[in-house]
Design a protein around this motif. Sequence first.
Motif, short mmCIF file in Angstrom:
data_model
loop_
_atom_site.label_atom_id
_atom_site.label_comp_id
_atom_site.label_asym_id
_atom_site.label_seq_id
_atom_site.Cartn_x
_atom_site.Cartn_y
_atom_site.Cartn_z
N PHE A 100 0.82 -1.12 -0.12
CA PHE A 100 -0.11 -0.02 -0.12
C PHE A 100 0.93 1.22 -0.18
N TYR A 101 1.95 1.33 0.61
CA TYR A 101 2.65 2.21 0.82
C TYR A 101 3.54 2.59 -0.74
N GLY A 102 3.78 1.57 -1.37
CA GLY A 102 4.54 1.83 -2.73
C GLY A 102 3.59 2.11 -3.68
N SER A 103 2.28 1.56 -3.85
CA SER A 103 1.39 2.07 -4.73
C SER A 103 0.49 2.94 -4.67
N VAL A 104 0.25 3.50 -3.22
CA VAL A 104 -0.67 4.55 -2.99
C VAL A 104 -0.18 5.70 -2.14
N LEU A 105 0.35 5.43 -1.02
CA LEU A 105 0.66 6.47 -0.30
C LEU A 105 2.05 7.18 -0.82
N ARG A 106 2.96 6.69 -0.83
CA ARG A 106 4.11 7.39 -1.62
C ARG A 106 3.73 8.15 -2.83
N PRO A 107 3.26 7.63 -3.78
CA PRO A 107 2.95 8.54 -4.93
C PRO A 107 1.90 9.67 -4.78
N LEU A 108 0.93 9.30 -3.86
CA LEU A 108 0.00 10.39 -3.49
C LEU A 108 0.74 11.57 -2.85
N LEU A 109 1.70 11.14 -1.83
CA LEU A 109 2.35 12.29 -1.37
C LEU A 109 3.14 12.95 -2.33
N GLU A 110 3.86 12.33 -3.00
CA GLU A 110 4.76 13.06 -4.10
C GLU A 110 3.90 13.72 -4.91
N SER A 111 2.79 13.50 -5.38
CA SER A 111 1.96 14.41 -6.07
C SER A 111 1.92 15.81 -5.36
N TRP A 112 1.90 15.68 -4.13
CA TRP A 112 1.90 17.29 -3.22
C TRP A 112 3.58 17.88 -3.06
N GLY A 113 4.60 16.80 -3.80
CA GLY A 113 5.81 17.44 -3.41
C GLY A 113 6.55 16.84 -2.28
N VAL A 114 5.96 15.70 -1.74
CA VAL A 114 6.47 15.49 -0.10
C VAL A 114 6.99 14.08 -0.31
N ARG A 115 8.56 14.00 0.02
CA ARG A 115 9.07 12.84 -0.52
C ARG A 115 10.00 12.28 0.97
N PRO A 116 10.20 10.86 1.04
CA PRO A 116 10.94 10.40 2.03
C PRO A 116 12.30 10.66 2.15
N LEU A 117 12.91 10.85 3.48
CA LEU A 117 14.13 11.29 3.56
C LEU A 117 15.09 9.88 3.31
N ALA A 118 16.26 10.07 2.79
CA ALA A 118 17.08 8.95 2.64
C ALA A 118 17.43 8.28 3.90
N GLN A 119 17.64 7.00 3.94
CA GLN A 119 17.73 6.11 5.31
C GLN A 119 19.11 6.58 5.85
N SER A 120 19.82 7.24 5.06
CA SER A 120 21.45 7.82 5.85
C SER A 120 20.99 9.13 5.98
N ALA A 121 20.07 9.83 6.05
CA ALA A 121 19.78 11.13 6.48
C ALA A 121 20.04 11.46 7.81
N ASP A 122 20.54 12.57 8.23
CA ASP A 122 20.80 13.09 9.44
C ASP A 122 19.58 13.36 10.04
N PRO A 123 19.33 13.18 11.19
CA PRO A 123 17.78 13.39 12.23
C PRO A 123 17.69 15.01 11.90
N ALA A 124 18.74 15.86 11.64
CA ALA A 124 18.23 17.25 11.45
C ALA A 124 17.59 17.61 10.33
N GLU A 125 17.75 16.39 9.22
CA GLU A 125 16.97 16.85 8.04
C GLU A 125 15.40 16.79 8.18
#
Length: 470
Positions: A100-125
């Motif tokens: 569900f995340y891959g086929s629905v939630l992620r693309p839906l959020l991306e349509s609003w310009g919202v994207r996941p942080l990289a797994q290696s991202a610093d918590p400050a990001e």
Amino acid sequence: MSTSNSSMGPVKPEDIVLISSSQSQAPSKPDAHDVFSLTEETGEQGPIFKLSQTQATDVPQHLLDQFSVRELPQHLQSGPSRHVHVVVSTGSGTGLSLKFYGSVLRPLLESWGVRPLAQSADPAERSKPNRYNLVVTQDADSVRNLAQHLGQATSDAVQHTVVLLSGDGGVIEMLNGKAPGDTSGASTSLPLVAILPLGTGNALFYSLHKLVMASAGTPEPSGLVQSLRTFFTGRAAPLPSFKAEFSPGSRIISYALPGGQDAEVESRAGQVAQLHGAIVASYGLHSQLVWESDTPEYRRHGDKRFVMVAQELLKESHAYEADVEIASPAPGAPREKIARGRHAYVLAALVSNLERSFTISPASRPLDGRLRLVHFGPVAGDHAMEIMMQARDEGKHVGMTWDDGGEEGEQRVGYDEAAAVKITTREEDARWRKVCIDGTIVELPRGGSMTVTMEDRPHLQVLVDKSVVG
């Protein structure tokens, strides 16, 4: 995500998640609308989720009034004052959360310009705009560990939104990770949980949305469609909860599979003194059903596992030996023992529904914070099944009476509002000493007890439809 250009076309109102509109710059041209809809199909490998985006200029005004979303809601806007976390619970239900995340939630959020942080991202990001921290659970402790981290790191300056792709267990792990040692002040500083129901029963979600979905028209939207509507247009509200305290020697127990083996084994955690819950605390048939259907083999069958195990338990029709005491909500009311020493079903509920169509507590309303006890004595298996079937008919089991011909005379399904409930088992066999707190199973020692009381302040907020909070 599929995209098409047309009028509304074949999009059904019950499938609409939201409508995003952009105003035309030319007076002669109509406004453009993006209609996002979700459908579920049955495939060979299980459900297939299909998120569609239909671009249209001719959208009925009543649909625009109901589903229009013009900007990303505040609870999804990450920045220095709010961090957003998306938790994909891989063990919930039949394991559909990652799909569900891959086929629905992620693309839906991306349509609003919202994207996941990289797994290696610093918590400050996490303070950057339009970003979220993606957590894919690795084990049964992942959600609780996140909640504990938020509890330790939370200050009034930073608020947290936790999007749970899970069942009831995800909420309860958040609650029990956050509640111990909780010193939070105002409820607005508490973590906000948004539920996308991908568990087996999803009792909390369907109870919170029972009135909303019933008023949505026929056919009703699916639970996942409704959850995404709330996700974009909902409001935060304090989540009522109770505390269950156990006598010394009580243990949390669960089933586990050793690596590479098919045999089911019972694994035991350490002793437990208390748990926090927001749904139910039970003893008897309900707790037994949850426990004995929770093997890896049965979980593969989704919600059908409950029916499979119930049929076996009803053949036995075990009478549970226990003392049940209840205190009414009246100030200072003492606990009084129910005049029955053997029981079939004892369940304290903070919610109306255990499943979408199973109304265990018909008087309960979303967020009312009132604990209600449903209980009845030993009955034959077919009679117990009849009671449960009446519960599936909008809670008509409440008030049922019968005469089993025994010394006790007329029997009934008890239904009482309570401030506190205490259950003390008198069973010798450990099999019949299991209690259930929101899906977590605790085995009581011989003569052990569970005491359930309402909490006077919340530990979490939950996202609900705006009609629930006015």
